[in-house]
Design a protein around this motif. Structure first.
Motif, PDB file in Angstrom:
ATOM      1  N   ASN B  93       4.779  27.941 -96.536  1.00  0.00           N
ATOM      2  CA  ASN B  93       5.159  28.787 -95.359  1.00  0.00           C
ATOM      3  C   ASN B  93       4.651  28.176 -94.195  1.00  0.00           C
ATOM      4  O   ASN B  93       5.123  28.466 -93.022  1.00  0.00           O
ATOM      5  N   ASN B  95       2.182  28.040 -92.353  1.00  0.00           N
ATOM      6  CA  ASN B  95       1.375  28.714 -91.451  1.00  0.00           C
ATOM      7  C   ASN B  95       0.067  27.986 -90.836  1.00  0.00           C
ATOM      8  O   ASN B  95      -0.339  28.241 -89.667  1.00  0.00           O
ATOM      9  N   LEU B  98       1.506  25.927 -87.908  1.00  0.00           N
ATOM     10  CA  LEU B  98       1.842  26.847 -86.980  1.00  0.00           C
ATOM     11  C   LEU B  98       0.803  27.327 -86.067  1.00  0.00           C
ATOM     12  O   LEU B  98       0.700  27.658 -84.909  1.00  0.00           O
ATOM     13  N   HIS B  99      -0.518  27.582 -86.818  1.00  0.00           N
ATOM     14  CA  HIS B  99      -1.580  28.152 -86.203  1.00  0.00           C
ATOM     15  C   HIS B  99      -2.063  27.369 -84.926  1.00  0.00           C
ATOM     16  O   HIS B  99      -2.899  27.899 -84.279  1.00  0.00           O
ATOM     17  N   GLU B 107     -13.753  30.362 -85.517  1.00  0.00           N
ATOM     18  CA  GLU B 107     -12.298  30.351 -85.773  1.00  0.00           C
ATOM     19  C   GLU B 107     -11.994  29.679 -87.051  1.00  0.00           C
ATOM     20  O   GLU B 107     -12.717  28.838 -87.438  1.00  0.00           O
ATOM     21  N   ARG B 108     -10.734  30.015 -87.633  1.00  0.00           N
ATOM     22  CA  ARG B 108     -10.528  29.606 -88.903  1.00  0.00           C
ATOM     23  C   ARG B 108      -9.351  29.299 -89.016  1.00  0.00           C
ATOM     24  O   ARG B 108      -8.210  29.836 -88.434  1.00  0.00           O
ATOM     25  N   ILE B 109      -8.537  28.148 -89.701  1.00  0.00           N
ATOM     26  CA  ILE B 109      -7.523  27.907 -89.959  1.00  0.00           C
ATOM     27  C   ILE B 109      -7.210  28.107 -91.447  1.00  0.00           C
ATOM     28  O   ILE B 109      -7.967  27.569 -92.326  1.00  0.00           O
ATOM     29  N   VAL B 110      -6.475  28.935 -91.739  1.00  0.00           N
ATOM     30  CA  VAL B 110      -6.131  29.156 -93.272  1.00  0.00           C
ATOM     31  C   VAL B 110      -5.144  28.679 -93.964  1.00  0.00           C
ATOM     32  O   VAL B 110      -3.943  28.997 -93.240  1.00  0.00           O
ATOM     33  N   LEU B 112      -3.207  29.740 -96.959  1.00  0.00           N
ATOM     34  CA  LEU B 112      -3.221  30.518 -98.101  1.00  0.00           C
ATOM     35  C   LEU B 112      -2.550  29.966 -99.495  1.00  0.00           C
ATOM     36  O   LEU B 112      -3.225  29.821-100.554  1.00  0.00           O
ATOM     37  N   PRO B 113      -1.612  29.182 -99.369  1.00  0.00           N
ATOM     38  CA  PRO B 113      -0.981  28.667-100.737  1.00  0.00           C
ATOM     39  C   PRO B 113      -1.628  27.695-101.129  1.00  0.00           C
ATOM     40  O   PRO B 113      -1.829  27.247-102.429  1.00  0.00           O
ATOM     41  N   VAL B 117      -9.381  26.798 -96.374  1.00  0.00           N
ATOM     42  CA  VAL B 117     -10.148  27.197 -95.263  1.00  0.00           C
ATOM     43  C   VAL B 117     -10.611  26.185 -94.665  1.00  0.00           C
ATOM     44  O   VAL B 117     -11.563  25.548 -94.952  1.00  0.00           O
ATOM     45  N   GLU B 119     -12.876  25.775 -91.139  1.00  0.00           N
ATOM     46  CA  GLU B 119     -13.665  26.939 -90.475  1.00  0.00           C
ATOM     47  C   GLU B 119     -14.794  26.333 -89.482  1.00  0.00           C
ATOM     48  O   GLU B 119     -15.198  25.009 -89.797  1.00  0.00           O
TER      49      GLU B 119
END
Lengths: 177, 129
Positions: B93, B95, B98-99, B107-110, B112-113, B117, B119
């Motif tokens: 995805n 994401n 794109l974040h 603050e975090r960039i996650v 998921l697939p 994480v 952080e």
């Protein structure tokens, strides 16, 4: 319209088919646009949920959950992101339960806009809990303030949209006695 | 009220009732509480977690670009000028790309697939964890 009203089941089936198609269509249209907030790409307006709320109001909870399940499965398959079915379905079902219970028992006191507000907040919180369970820690929770504010605004907007739809679409297209 | 009466009520009356304000106030207080619980501070360190375990840690103020590999999952991350961002990823995805940039504590960039994480932690890491 007399011929449509003759068979209740046919009417309900057609109506739920239309709701499913519209929900999928709005979902796909929303996916085409870039994210509203650059820092939280998963924040969307959730327009497709208006049709599920509309199904709760005009059909009943069973039809609405059927529409929701079909919409989640198909949207996962169409976008190719099968992974997202897990959290969209759990969050959708739980917020649908909240919506239908509050519509059934709390409607005397609160309006559909407030119900939409509650259910959109519940939707996002459940989605966060599921996401943090999948990732394995609760660090994802720090997005929660931003997403809660976004879901607050989206809930207001969607509730107002449901009211506009009910007000302007002729009753014979939506309701069967 | 049954279904038809409720429908008629929605159709004819204005869509506001008095208890809506109670709902608004309660939800607003909850959001305010969540805001107060997650404070924004200057960041110190960049921590990378894969499937919940701390794998790498960097200082926020070094200039470094690195790859996070976990099997077939590759994320390219860059730290510069006290900001962290994911440059590219082979997830479905996107994401995490794109974040964009993050720079503040908590603050975090996650992703998921990839169960990843990234952080930024502030000074009091031990107190939080």
């Amino acid at each position: 319209m007399q011929c449509l009203n003759k068979n209740k089941l046919t009417f309900k089936l057609v109506l739920s088919g239309i709701y499913t198609a519209l929900a999928l269509l709005t979902f796909m249209l929303e996916n085409l646009f870039p994210p509203i907030f650059f820092f939280a790409p998963s924040v969307r307006l959730g327009l497709s949920n208006t049709f599920i709320f509309l199904a709760v109001i005009t059909l009943n909870e069973g039809w609405a959950s059927l529409i929701l399940i079909i919409k989640c499965l198909l949207s996962g398959i169409i976008t190719g992101n099968v992974f997202s079915i897990v959290y969209s379905l759990t969050a959708g079902l739980i917020s649908l339960i909240v919506t239908s219970l509050s519509y059934r028992f709390l409607y005397k006191w609160i309006s559909i806009i407030a119900i939409s507000l509650i259910s959109s907040c519940v939707h996002n919180v459940v989605q966060f809990i599921v996401a943090s369970i999948i990732v394995g820690n609760f660090f994802v929770m720090s997005y929660l303030p931003i997403v809660l504010i976004a879901s607050f605004l989206a809930g207001l907007f969607n509730g107002f949209l449901v009211w506009l739809l009910i007000k302007n679409i002729p009753e014979r297209f939506l309701l069967i006695e | 009220m049954n279904r038809v009466e409720k429908f008629q009520y929605i159709k004819t009356k204005i869509p506001f009732k008095w208890f809506d304000f109670a709902v608004l106030i309660v939800l607003g207080l909850i959001i305010l509480l969540v805001f107060l619980l997650v404070p924004f501070k200057e960041g110190e360190r960049v921590n990378v977690y894969i499937e919940g375990d701390l794998k790498y840690t960097y200082s926020l103020y070094e200039e470094v670009g690195f790859e996070i590999k976990n099997g077939e999952n590759i994320n390219k991350v860059k730290i510069s000028n006290g900001k962290v961002k994911v440059i590219s990823s082979n997830c479905a995805n996107q994401n995490c790309v794109l974040h964009g940039e993050i720079s503040m504590a908590n603050e975090r960039i996650v992703c998921l697939p990839h169960k990843l994480v990234i952080e930024i932690s502030g000074e009091e890491v031990d107190a939080v964890s």
